[in-house]
Design a protein around this motif. Sequence first.
Motif, short mmCIF file in Angstrom:
data_model
loop_
_atom_site.label_atom_id
_atom_site.label_comp_id
_atom_site.label_asym_id
_atom_site.label_seq_id
_atom_site.Cartn_x
_atom_site.Cartn_y
_atom_site.Cartn_z
N LYS A 26 68.93 99.09 29.20
CA LYS A 26 69.60 98.94 30.55
C LYS A 26 68.62 99.05 31.54
CE LYS A 26 73.82 100.25 31.18
NZ LYS A 26 74.92 100.88 31.01
N GLY A 27 68.41 97.95 32.38
CA GLY A 27 67.49 98.42 33.73
C GLY A 27 66.24 97.53 33.30
N GLU A 28 66.00 97.05 32.01
CA GLU A 28 64.93 96.12 31.90
C GLU A 28 64.76 94.77 32.63
OE1 GLU A 28 62.45 97.30 28.31
OE2 GLU A 28 64.30 96.50 27.47
N SER A 29 63.57 94.42 32.87
CA SER A 29 63.44 92.97 33.31
C SER A 29 62.78 92.14 32.15
CB SER A 29 62.94 92.89 34.76
OG SER A 29 61.66 93.34 34.78
N ILE A 30 63.40 91.18 31.45
CA ILE A 30 62.75 90.74 30.60
C ILE A 30 62.46 89.08 30.52
CG2 ILE A 30 62.84 90.13 27.94
CD1 ILE A 30 62.99 93.25 28.09
N GLY A 31 61.25 88.86 30.21
CA GLY A 31 60.98 87.56 30.38
C GLY A 31 60.67 86.86 29.07
N LEU A 32 61.24 85.70 28.84
CA LEU A 32 61.50 84.90 27.46
C LEU A 32 60.59 83.69 27.77
CD1 LEU A 32 62.48 85.46 24.75
CD2 LEU A 32 64.54 83.96 25.52
N VAL A 33 59.37 83.69 27.01
CA VAL A 33 58.68 82.42 27.12
C VAL A 33 58.46 81.79 25.74
CG1 VAL A 33 57.19 83.57 29.10
CG2 VAL A 33 56.41 83.75 26.77
N GLY A 34 58.11 80.61 25.68
CA GLY A 34 57.85 79.82 24.54
C GLY A 34 57.83 78.25 24.76
N ILE A 211 60.05 86.09 17.06
CA ILE A 211 59.50 86.65 18.22
C ILE A 211 57.79 87.02 17.62
CG2 ILE A 211 59.22 89.02 19.44
CD1 ILE A 211 62.41 88.99 19.38
N ILE A 212 56.91 86.49 18.39
CA ILE A 212 55.45 86.72 18.10
C ILE A 212 54.91 87.91 18.80
CG2 ILE A 212 53.53 85.36 18.08
CD1 ILE A 212 55.42 84.12 16.36
N LYS A 213 55.34 87.97 20.05
CA LYS A 213 54.77 89.01 20.84
C LYS A 213 55.95 89.75 21.54
CE LYS A 213 49.96 87.35 21.49
NZ LYS A 213 49.32 88.22 20.97
N ASP A 214 55.88 90.93 21.61
CA ASP A 214 56.74 91.72 22.60
C ASP A 214 55.81 92.71 23.43
OD1 ASP A 214 58.44 93.33 23.73
OD2 ASP A 214 59.99 93.43 22.18
N MET A 215 55.56 92.55 24.82
CA MET A 215 54.38 93.27 25.41
C MET A 215 55.01 93.68 26.66
SD MET A 215 51.82 90.43 26.40
CE MET A 215 52.15 89.10 25.06
N ALA A 216 54.59 94.83 27.21
CA ALA A 216 54.83 95.30 28.66
C ALA A 216 53.96 94.47 29.61
CB ALA A 216 54.72 96.81 28.79
N THR A 217 54.35 94.11 30.68
CA THR A 217 53.61 93.34 31.52
C THR A 217 52.38 94.14 32.11
OG1 THR A 217 55.70 91.77 32.34
CG2 THR A 217 53.79 91.73 33.38
N SER A 218 51.28 93.61 32.07
CA SER A 218 50.26 94.21 32.78
C SER A 218 49.19 93.34 33.47
CB SER A 218 49.27 95.18 31.53
OG SER A 218 48.50 94.09 30.86
N SER A 219 48.09 93.67 33.86
CA SER A 219 47.28 92.77 34.81
C SER A 219 46.51 91.80 33.83
CB SER A 219 46.13 93.69 35.52
OG SER A 219 45.32 94.59 34.61
#
Length: 248
Positions: A26-34, A211-219
């Motif tokens: 709950k409260g996460e912001s998820i981006g799904l790419v591919g 799902i190949i990668k599941d990562m926290a967004t960073s710089s």
Amino acid sequence: MIQVKDIKKVYNGVIVVNVPQLEINKGESIGLVGNNGAGKTTLFRMMLDLIRPDAGEVLSEGKPVAGGEHWKEYTGAYLDEGFLIDYLTPEEYFYFIGGLHNQTRAQVDEVLMHYGEFFNGEILKKGKYIRDLSKGNQAKVGIVSCLLQTPQLLMLDEPFANIDPTTQYRLKNIIKDINKSKGVTTLVSSHDLNHVTDVCDRIILMEKGRIIKDMATSSSTLSELEEYFAIGQSVHHSSTVIDPEENH
């Protein structure tokens, strides 16, 4: 908030989605790419019980989505123009959606006032049916109809695809605001890596249903994704899977 457990979807003997486990808090912001055929839209459609997995299940707030009604009370989703009633005007459609959620016309009008800039003078009081709007303007109607519902979970499939740069900027601000200030869980799929890494705190990369990668967004996330796609799928997998539900 969302749990995906061992779901598989098969078309013509080919597995197009195969996700053993995925948890969205709950409260996460998820981006799904591919890339096209990655299974993004199929995954979204299974989360919304529009299609059923051949194995496994999706839970929302601990209860199965398939055949359930509870999740509809707090979920707003716009995947494509098929979600709209295209023989209505935008106003008629907004009043219809508002009515489903016990909102009066005056309450709907008050909410719509906040999206004047997002509409950019192209939606309301134009006397057009939704079917006569551009794809970008249809997307605006679909997105705002989701927000009318004051959802706890917002799911948008390629929302940046057909809108102009100014509207993209405004949409990013809307998504970030409802996530940060209202705690709305947001799931956004996008081909635009810049937009999705700007908007989302967590990125899920899918390829050929997995799902190949599941990562926290960073710089470094944007450069990592750009490098991944620059290498090309052929380096990662030699076979090609076509996902008939994947529209993007």
